[in-house]
Write an enzyme that holds these catalytic residues in place. Sequence first.
Site, PDB file in Angstrom:
ATOM      1  N   HIS A   1       0.773  -1.107  -0.002  1.00  0.00           N
ATOM      2  CA  HIS A   1       0.145   0.012  -0.203  1.00  0.00           C
ATOM      3  C   HIS A   1       0.965   1.406  -0.044  1.00  0.00           C
ATOM      4  O   HIS A   1       1.773   1.542   0.654  1.00  0.00           O
ATOM      5  CB  HIS A   1      -0.786  -0.077   1.387  1.00  0.00           C
ATOM      6  CG  HIS A   1      -1.751   0.961   1.339  1.00  0.00           C
ATOM      7  ND1 HIS A   1      -2.200   1.913   0.459  1.00  0.00           N
ATOM      8  CD2 HIS A   1      -2.446   1.646   2.559  1.00  0.00           C
ATOM      9  CE1 HIS A   1      -3.137   2.735   0.825  1.00  0.00           C
ATOM     10  NE2 HIS A   1      -3.028   2.581   2.220  1.00  0.00           N
TER      11      HIS A   1
ATOM     12  N   ASP B   1       2.235   5.907   5.638  1.00  0.00           N
ATOM     13  CA  ASP B   1       2.425   5.097   7.065  1.00  0.00           C
ATOM     14  C   ASP B   1       2.910   3.901   6.774  1.00  0.00           C
ATOM     15  O   ASP B   1       3.392   3.300   7.830  1.00  0.00           O
ATOM     16  CB  ASP B   1       1.117   5.450   7.959  1.00  0.00           C
ATOM     17  CG  ASP B   1      -0.119   4.739   7.215  1.00  0.00           C
ATOM     18  OD1 ASP B   1      -0.341   4.975   6.112  1.00  0.00           O
ATOM     19  OD2 ASP B   1      -1.041   4.018   7.895  1.00  0.00           O
TER      20      ASP B   1
END
Length: 386
Positions: free
Chosen positions: A78, A82
């Site tokens: 992803h 983060d």
Amino acid sequence: MNAIKIRDGIYWVGVIDWSMRSFHGYDTQRGSTYNAYLIIDDKITLIDTVKHGFEEEMLSRISSVIEPSKIDYIISNHVEPDHSFGVPLISSLAPNAKVVTSAPNGLKGLRAYYGELPYETVKAGDTLSIGKRTLAFVPTPMLHWPDSMVTYCPEEKILFSNDAFGQHLASGKRYDDDNDLSIVIEEAKKYYANILFLYAKQAQTALKEVHKLDIEMIATGHGIIWRSHIPEIIDLYNKWSLGETEDRAVVVFDSMWHSTEKMAHTIAEAFIDKGFSVGYYDIQKNTHADIMTDVLTSRYLAVGSPTLNNQMLPTIAGFLCYMKGLAPKGRKAFAFGSYGWGGQSIQQIEDELKAGGCEIVMDKVRMLYVPSAEQLAGLRDQILAL
């Protein structure tokens, strides 16, 4: 900082963010983790990285197992920073490493954030042999970005799930069975309600693929690792994404001189008399994230505000904006509120509830100045008749 072995040759090398209290406007009172995983095989592989400011801690954990320069693959499930912010650092330290990402969106995203790196793209059905282990890639677009995917290792029966099944939960213990399960489930529900609620259809599609896999461990991108309660969390994701609700009503309101508050109290008491459990939320004393966690499994939603300057109160407008973005489709809803002369706020609330996908099941309830006992009794009867 030392790596934590989760299987022979597989290590957690992530970080714990004890202090995080907000994520995209979602209150995270229990902090979070950014999980990364290192697999030692013929080809040394790092799955996901960490958020800005935590790269050195991750690097320290990796270094407790191997020299970072020996990494051959960096899997980016992803693009969101983060999970990906450490990719350029590891790439610079491991010059022969390939950065594996989804095609085309993972490649687009990583290039936008970090420029040109030695990328290698994968799509549905692709596999990567790293020695005695194989990694298979399953796209999960819009859970919760277009690039999202999960990585499955059939030899270890581990699903590296990134955002799916995660929780914003800081804990020094890595597994579901080492933590208070009720807290883990609560935070998993809160995570789904405030990040994935909007993507129920995509979650159902992903769950169909997950059901095909033999899974003994779900190594998440946030929070704890699932190893003892995998059927439970998959079943909950199925219920949440199908929109299954309980006999529960959520009442959300703000009030200036307690008139709308009296209406909210009457609504809550009527639902209790009807046999429902109730979540009663003064918007000034509760967070949007906690309210939406309750909305996820509640059948009814009542939202109230008095009128101020021809508008609903800004606190309720803010909540409705937040809620509309998560699209709680199918919730049975209605608007209520007191007013002095115009009373426009109640119609505005109803319009926003409709825009969020709610089903309006009762005409907006408007009461002038201070509601009388007779008016409140009538409101109670309306709720009982639902």
